[in-house]
Design a protein around this motif. Structure first.
Motif, short mmCIF file in Angstrom:
data_model
loop_
_atom_site.label_atom_id
_atom_site.label_comp_id
_atom_site.label_asym_id
_atom_site.label_seq_id
_atom_site.Cartn_x
_atom_site.Cartn_y
_atom_site.Cartn_z
N ASP A 124 20.69 3.20 7.29
CA ASP A 124 21.33 2.44 6.22
C ASP A 124 22.15 1.32 6.86
O ASP A 124 22.06 1.08 8.04
N GLU A 125 22.95 0.66 6.06
CA GLU A 125 23.66 -0.51 6.56
C GLU A 125 24.65 -0.20 7.67
O GLU A 125 24.94 -1.03 8.51
N SER A 126 25.22 1.01 7.69
CA SER A 126 26.24 1.30 8.69
C SER A 126 25.74 2.20 9.81
O SER A 126 26.43 2.38 10.80
N TYR A 127 24.54 2.75 9.72
CA TYR A 127 24.04 3.67 10.74
C TYR A 127 23.48 2.92 11.93
O TYR A 127 22.78 1.92 11.79
N MET A 128 23.79 3.43 13.10
CA MET A 128 23.17 2.96 14.33
C MET A 128 23.08 4.17 15.25
O MET A 128 24.02 4.95 15.32
N PRO A 129 21.95 4.37 15.94
CA PRO A 129 21.82 5.54 16.81
C PRO A 129 22.97 5.64 17.80
O PRO A 129 23.46 4.62 18.32
N LYS A 130 23.42 6.86 18.07
CA LYS A 130 24.56 7.11 18.94
C LYS A 130 24.38 6.46 20.31
O LYS A 130 25.30 5.87 20.86
N GLU A 131 23.16 6.56 20.86
CA GLU A 131 22.90 5.98 22.17
C GLU A 131 23.08 4.47 22.16
O GLU A 131 23.60 3.89 23.11
N VAL A 132 22.67 3.83 21.08
CA VAL A 132 22.81 2.37 20.96
C VAL A 132 24.29 2.01 20.85
O VAL A 132 24.76 1.08 21.51
N VAL A 133 25.04 2.75 20.04
CA VAL A 133 26.48 2.50 19.90
C VAL A 133 27.17 2.65 21.26
O VAL A 133 27.97 1.80 21.66
N ASP A 134 26.84 3.72 21.99
CA ASP A 134 27.44 3.94 23.31
C ASP A 134 27.13 2.80 24.27
O ASP A 134 27.99 2.35 25.02
N ALA A 135 25.86 2.34 24.26
CA ALA A 135 25.47 1.24 25.15
C ALA A 135 26.20 -0.05 24.78
O ALA A 135 26.66 -0.78 25.67
N GLU A 138 29.81 0.20 25.85
CA GLU A 138 29.89 0.02 27.30
C GLU A 138 29.89 -1.46 27.67
O GLU A 138 30.54 -1.87 28.62
N GLN A 139 29.15 -2.26 26.88
CA GLN A 139 29.10 -3.71 27.11
C GLN A 139 30.32 -4.42 26.53
O GLN A 139 30.55 -5.58 26.79
N GLY A 140 31.10 -3.69 25.70
CA GLY A 140 32.30 -4.27 25.09
C GLY A 140 32.02 -5.15 23.90
O GLY A 140 32.84 -6.00 23.55
N VAL A 141 30.86 -4.98 23.25
CA VAL A 141 30.52 -5.86 22.14
C VAL A 141 30.35 -5.11 20.80
O VAL A 141 30.08 -5.73 19.79
N TYR A 142 30.55 -3.78 20.80
CA TYR A 142 30.36 -3.03 19.58
C TYR A 142 31.54 -3.24 18.64
O TYR A 142 32.69 -3.17 19.04
N GLN A 143 31.21 -3.49 17.37
CA GLN A 143 32.24 -3.63 16.34
C GLN A 143 31.93 -2.60 15.26
O GLN A 143 30.86 -2.62 14.67
N ASP A 144 32.86 -1.70 15.00
CA ASP A 144 32.68 -0.65 14.01
C ASP A 144 32.62 -1.28 12.62
O ASP A 144 33.57 -1.94 12.19
N PRO A 145 31.51 -1.08 11.87
CA PRO A 145 31.40 -1.68 10.54
C PRO A 145 32.35 -1.06 9.52
O PRO A 145 32.58 -1.63 8.47
N ASN A 146 32.90 0.11 9.84
CA ASN A 146 33.82 0.78 8.92
C ASN A 146 35.27 0.43 9.17
O ASN A 146 36.17 1.01 8.59
N GLY A 147 35.50 -0.50 10.05
CA GLY A 147 36.86 -0.95 10.28
C GLY A 147 37.34 -0.48 11.55
O GLY A 147 38.06 -0.31 12.27
#
Length: 147
Positions: A124-135, A138-147
């Motif tokens: 869905d709009e907010s789901y992303m696989p855990k491995e992708v989120v972790d990667a 690690e790169q410092g570019v992940y932004q949590d869509p839930n705030g």
């Protein structure tokens, strides 16, 4: 009489040890192709796996990179914003597969191109696989869509 019981116990323990070793070896042999390690595009570029190794790659589908070929063949690039890997896939893509969306693919790296046998997309709009989120974290570019 005591010597016979002791000898019987040793035989049972030895037989149990052999059975345990054999069953462990059979389980390991059966699972050798079932274990797929996850890698981000940066890890694939830094340390390319052997062409015979099956692994999972995940990241974001790069914008403007989806090229639909003849039949069910699709070529696109997956990125973790630090590195990009070309992906070739023949098959039916999930309905939610899109540019800038999270994906995980299973396959092999052949001549620098990831040849995918399976593609999974976000749910869905907010789901992303855990491995992708972790990667991405690690790169410092992940932004949590839930705030």
């Amino acid at each position: 009489m005591k010597g016979l019981k002791k000898q019987r116990r040793i035989q049972i323990i030895a037989l149990a040890a052999v059975a345990l070793t054999l069953s462990t070896a059979l389980i390991g042999y059966a699972m050798r192709d079932g274990i797929n390690f996850f890698r981000s595009p940066s890890q694939v570029i830094a340390e390319p796996p052997a062409p015979t190794e099956t692994f999972r790659i995940g990241g974001l589908v790069e914008e403007g990179s989806i090229i639909r070929g003849q039949g069910e063949t699709v070529t696109f690039r997956v990125t973790d914003t630090n590195a990009t890997v070309q992906v070739n896939f023949t098959g039916v893509l999930p309905d939610l597969f899109a540019e800038n969306a999270g994906m995980v693919g299973t396959g092999r790296l052949v001549d620098g191109v990831f040849v995918a046998s399976d593609i999974l997309a976000k749910h869905d709009e907010s789901y992303m696989p855990k491995e992708v989120v972790d990667a991405l974290k690690e790169q410092g570019v992940y932004q949590d869509p839930n705030g």
